[in-house]
Structure formats: C-alpha cells, structure tokens
Design a protein around this motif. Structure first.
Motif, PDB file in Angstrom:
ATOM      1  N   GLU A   5       0.847  -1.183   0.000  1.00 37.00           N
ATOM      2  CA  GLU A   5       0.000   0.000   0.000  1.00 37.00           C
ATOM      3  C   GLU A   5       0.884   1.235   0.000  1.00 37.00           C
ATOM      4  O   GLU A   5       2.051   1.185   0.393  1.00 37.00           O
ATOM      5  CB  GLU A   5      -0.964  -0.001   1.174  1.00 37.00           C
ATOM      6  N   LYS A  14      -4.166   7.244  -3.026  1.00 34.25           N
ATOM      7  CA  LYS A  14      -3.795   6.105  -2.183  1.00 34.25           C
ATOM      8  C   LYS A  14      -4.058   4.840  -2.998  1.00 34.25           C
ATOM      9  O   LYS A  14      -4.957   4.807  -3.830  1.00 34.25           O
ATOM     10  CB  LYS A  14      -4.614   6.084  -0.899  1.00 34.25           C
ATOM     11  N   TYR A  15      -3.257   3.819  -2.756  1.00 34.61           N
ATOM     12  CA  TYR A  15      -3.461   2.546  -3.446  1.00 34.61           C
ATOM     13  C   TYR A  15      -3.153   1.396  -2.512  1.00 34.61           C
ATOM     14  O   TYR A  15      -2.493   1.558  -1.486  1.00 34.61           O
ATOM     15  CB  TYR A  15      -2.595   2.456  -4.713  1.00 34.61           C
ATOM     16  N   HIS A  52      -5.700  -1.511  -6.476  1.00 34.86           N
ATOM     17  CA  HIS A  52      -6.857  -0.640  -6.278  1.00 34.86           C
ATOM     18  C   HIS A  52      -6.338   0.758  -5.984  1.00 34.86           C
ATOM     19  O   HIS A  52      -5.538   0.939  -5.051  1.00 34.86           O
ATOM     20  CB  HIS A  52      -7.718  -1.137  -5.122  1.00 34.86           C
ATOM     21  N   ASN A  54      -7.284   4.791  -5.188  1.00 36.78           N
ATOM     22  CA  ASN A  54      -8.270   5.781  -4.756  1.00 36.78           C
ATOM     23  C   ASN A  54      -7.713   7.158  -5.065  1.00 36.78           C
ATOM     24  O   ASN A  54      -6.608   7.490  -4.645  1.00 36.78           O
ATOM     25  CB  ASN A  54      -8.552   5.656  -3.258  1.00 36.78           C
ATOM     26  N   GLY A  55      -8.480   7.936  -5.793  1.00 33.82           N
ATOM     27  CA  GLY A  55      -8.052   9.261  -6.214  1.00 33.82           C
ATOM     28  C   GLY A  55      -7.879   9.277  -7.719  1.00 33.82           C
ATOM     29  O   GLY A  55      -7.778   8.232  -8.364  1.00 33.82           O
ATOM     30  N   GLU A  56      -7.844  10.468  -8.274  1.00 34.26           N
ATOM     31  CA  GLU A  56      -7.753  10.606  -9.729  1.00 34.26           C
ATOM     32  C   GLU A  56      -6.324  10.920 -10.156  1.00 34.26           C
ATOM     33  O   GLU A  56      -5.735  11.923  -9.735  1.00 34.26           O
ATOM     34  CB  GLU A  56      -8.685  11.725 -10.206  1.00 34.26           C
TER      35      GLU A  56
END
Length: 135
Positions: A5, A14-15, A52, A54-56
């Motif tokens: 992560e 975040k990933y 996965h 999160n965020g652009e």
C-alpha cells in the motif's frame, strides 16, 4: 491485510493490493531518470487486476523503446509519480517504489537499462543486470 500500500506526497492518491509484488527492479532508462528527476527509478511489478487506486491520477503518454505507449500516471496536485502502465506488458503495472508505505521491505533483485546507468552509481547486492536495448 494488504500486501502493498502507498500513496502520493499530498495524500490525494492512495493505493493497495492484497497480492504480493511480483518483483522489484531498479530501472536506469533515460525516461525513468527524467520522470523521477534522479539517476534511476525503483519499480515494483504488480498484477494489474490486484491494484486498487483511490483518487484521480493524471497521465502523461510516453513512448517506450518497443514503440508502444507507456502511460506515466501521477498525482495532479503534488506531482508524485505513482505508476507506469506499459502497453507492451498488459498484465502488469509498475508502482514507483518511493510511494510505497513500507519501502524498507522492498528488495530489488535486478537492474535494467544499465547502459544508461550513471558511472558514479554502484548498487550492491543486485544479481541480474541487463542492457535492455542491446547496446
């Protein structure tokens, strides 16, 4: 429990992945040097389907030595490079190791594009070294 992560400097991206990284490599290619602003990039190969985000992400379309696109994705706010999406390797994504939360757990086992490596760089413990473009 996530196997890997991380995220960008400002926290907008975040990933995570529940899969183990497939490999960690040091890339000396001139494009990674320019993208990171330093002598090399440490990249973590991960199965595309397991990551996965999160965020652009913003994207810069680069062209690799294969002649195919390399999509260099980064945070549009702080500029942190996050992943490289290499068209010639459609099952993988390459995470920029500097964005991994537990970076000390990474152990690179290979260097690639060593023909672009700066003469002043010496990395101990690397077993494989490849001049990937054959020069």
């Amino acid at each position: 429990m996530n196997k890997i992560e991380g995220g960008c400097l400002c926290g907008n991206i975040k990933y995570f992945s529940k899969s183990d990284p497939l490999f960690t490599t040091i890339c000396h290619c001139s494009h990674c040097q320019k993208q990171t602003g330093t002598a090399f990039s440490i990249i973590v190969g991960i199965d595309r389907k397991s990551l996965h985000i999160n965020g652009e992400l913003k994207c810069f379309k680069d062209i690799g030595n294969s002649g195919k696109p390399v999509y260099r994705k980064f945070c549009g706010n702080c500029g942190s490079p996050i992943i490289s999406d290499v068209s010639s390797m459609p099952d993988l994504l390459f995470i920029k190791a500097g964005t991994v939360n537990n970076i000390k757990s990474l152990k690179p086992t290979k260097e690639i594009w060593t023909n672009h490596k700066l003469d002043c760089i010496s990395i101990n413990g690397i077993i494989e070294k490849h001049n990937t473009d054959g020069k």
